[in-house]
Design a protein around this motif. Structure first.
Motif, PDB file in Angstrom:
ATOM      1  N   SER A  61      21.818   6.626  80.691  1.00 51.28           N
ATOM      2  CA  SER A  61      22.087   7.752  81.577  1.00 51.28           C
ATOM      3  C   SER A  61      23.172   8.661  81.028  1.00 51.28           C
ATOM      4  O   SER A  61      23.637   9.547  81.700  1.00 51.28           O
ATOM      5  CB  SER A  61      22.489   7.242  82.968  1.00 51.28           C
ATOM      6  N   ASP A  85      13.790  14.033  79.578  1.00 49.19           N
ATOM      7  CA  ASP A  85      15.069  14.416  80.170  1.00 49.19           C
ATOM      8  C   ASP A  85      14.948  15.734  80.912  1.00 49.19           C
ATOM      9  O   ASP A  85      13.981  16.463  80.744  1.00 49.19           O
ATOM     10  CB  ASP A  85      16.124  14.603  79.068  1.00 49.19           C
ATOM     11  N   SER A 114      21.521  17.705  77.878  1.00 50.23           N
ATOM     12  CA  SER A 114      20.321  17.022  78.350  1.00 50.23           C
ATOM     13  C   SER A 114      20.753  15.753  79.059  1.00 50.23           C
ATOM     14  O   SER A 114      21.682  15.083  78.604  1.00 50.23           O
ATOM     15  CB  SER A 114      19.420  16.654  77.170  1.00 50.23           C
ATOM     16  N   PHE A 115      20.086  15.432  80.146  1.00 43.71           N
ATOM     17  CA  PHE A 115      20.406  14.244  80.930  1.00 43.71           C
ATOM     18  C   PHE A 115      19.133  13.469  81.224  1.00 43.71           C
ATOM     19  O   PHE A 115      18.053  14.064  81.341  1.00 43.71           O
ATOM     20  CB  PHE A 115      21.058  14.635  82.264  1.00 43.71           C
ATOM     21  N   THR A 116      19.268  12.165  81.384  1.00 44.36           N
ATOM     22  CA  THR A 116      18.117  11.377  81.777  1.00 44.36           C
ATOM     23  C   THR A 116      17.718  11.758  83.194  1.00 44.36           C
ATOM     24  O   THR A 116      18.569  12.107  84.021  1.00 44.36           O
ATOM     25  CB  THR A 116      18.407   9.865  81.714  1.00 44.36           C
ATOM     26  N   SER A 117      16.440  11.703  83.474  1.00 48.32           N
ATOM     27  CA  SER A 117      15.922  12.088  84.798  1.00 48.32           C
ATOM     28  C   SER A 117      16.105  10.947  85.787  1.00 48.32           C
ATOM     29  O   SER A 117      15.141  10.324  86.240  1.00 48.32           O
ATOM     30  CB  SER A 117      14.453  12.497  84.675  1.00 48.32           C
ATOM     31  N   HIS A 156      17.154   5.727  76.609  1.00 45.86           N
ATOM     32  CA  HIS A 156      16.971   5.647  78.055  1.00 45.86           C
ATOM     33  C   HIS A 156      18.263   5.376  78.800  1.00 45.86           C
ATOM     34  O   HIS A 156      18.240   4.947  79.941  1.00 45.86           O
ATOM     35  CB  HIS A 156      15.950   4.566  78.398  1.00 45.86           C
ATOM     36  N   ARG A 190      10.471  15.045  87.465  1.00 46.68           N
ATOM     37  CA  ARG A 190      10.591  13.931  86.524  1.00 46.68           C
ATOM     38  C   ARG A 190       9.256  13.595  85.877  1.00 46.68           C
ATOM     39  O   ARG A 190       8.237  13.455  86.533  1.00 46.68           O
ATOM     40  CB  ARG A 190      11.111  12.695  87.252  1.00 46.68           C
ATOM     41  N   HIS A 248      17.318  19.343  81.503  1.00 40.25           N
ATOM     42  CA  HIS A 248      18.319  20.075  80.738  1.00 40.25           C
ATOM     43  C   HIS A 248      19.103  20.999  81.661  1.00 40.25           C
ATOM     44  O   HIS A 248      18.528  21.619  82.563  1.00 40.25           O
ATOM     45  CB  HIS A 248      17.649  20.898  79.636  1.00 40.25           C
ATOM     46  N   GLY A 273      21.925  10.546  86.051  1.00 42.89           N
ATOM     47  CA  GLY A 273      21.912  11.738  85.208  1.00 42.89           C
ATOM     48  C   GLY A 273      22.255  12.985  86.002  1.00 42.89           C
ATOM     49  O   GLY A 273      22.996  13.852  85.531  1.00 42.89           O
ATOM     50  N   ASP A 318      13.095  21.177  83.692  1.00 48.18           N
ATOM     51  CA  ASP A 318      12.421  19.886  83.601  1.00 48.18           C
ATOM     52  C   ASP A 318      11.067  20.092  82.938  1.00 48.18           C
ATOM     53  O   ASP A 318      10.682  21.220  82.646  1.00 48.18           O
ATOM     54  CB  ASP A 318      12.305  19.213  84.976  1.00 48.18           C
ATOM     55  N   GLN A 348      22.529  13.138  76.201  1.00 50.71           N
ATOM     56  CA  GLN A 348      21.943  12.839  74.900  1.00 50.71           C
ATOM     57  C   GLN A 348      22.156  13.934  73.878  1.00 50.71           C
ATOM     58  O   GLN A 348      22.257  13.650  72.711  1.00 50.71           O
ATOM     59  CB  GLN A 348      20.454  12.579  75.078  1.00 50.71           C
TER      60      GLN A 348
END
Length: 165
Positions: free
Chosen positions: A4, A80, A25-28, A2, A75, A82, A32, A100, A7
């Motif tokens: 930011s 995540d 890929s990024f955290t939402s 979790h 979200r 992309h 991110g 998403d 990943q």
């Protein structure tokens, strides 16, 4: 995970024989989304589209808008979003994809009507439609959700008609 930070990523080397593709890929989260914008700008710079050039500025703004929409409207907790950037047609076009996992909240396939002048949001896809040569929405293959994509041409002189001043 979790945090930011990105990943999963694939930043391929550049050069005359290297394929031009970048995927992360990024955290939402808003953080991110900011990181995605910075990574795309850096990738474009390494591909020969300098930070202050029209192509980089245009695609960075499109990235910011699409990633903000993925965080705000796409979200799903714990999932995540992309980002994929790829050169097409021998580098004459760049395709940005932001995916998403929320399938039910799809943006319109045409540019939405302009919001009223008092509205503080609702202009992101208008900017994308104005700046991109083409854009759209597709289902994510083999995964739940959607992908919003935009294509920007890379003219030989580096100056895009209609680009930001």
């Amino acid at each position: 995970m979790h945090s930011s930070s990105p990943q999963r990523h694939r930043l391929l080397p550049t050069g005359p024989t290297a394929p031009a593709e970048f995927a992360l890929s990024f955290t939402s989260t808003p953080r991110g989304a900011r990181l995605a914008r910075l990574f795309v700008a850096h990738c474009l710079d390494t591909w020969g589209h300098p930070y202050t050039g029209d192509v980089n500025e245009t695609l960075t703004l499109i990235t910011a808008e699409l990633c903000a929409n993925a965080v705000r409207h796409g979200r799903v907790p714990g999932r995540d979003f992309h980002v994929r950037l790829a050169a097409e047609a021998g580098g004459e076009r760049l395709r940005l994809e932001v995916s998403d996992t929320r399938a039910e909240d799809r943006p319109p396939t045409t540019a939405p009507a302009a919001p009223d002048t008092e509205s503080e949001s609702g202009r992101g896809l208008l900017l994308v439609a104005a700046l991109a040569d083409d854009w759209g929405v597709t289902d994510r293959p083999h995964s739940p959700g959607k992908t919003v994509w935009a294509v920007v041409g890379t003219p030989p002189n580096g100056h895009r008609p209609g680009a930001l001043p």
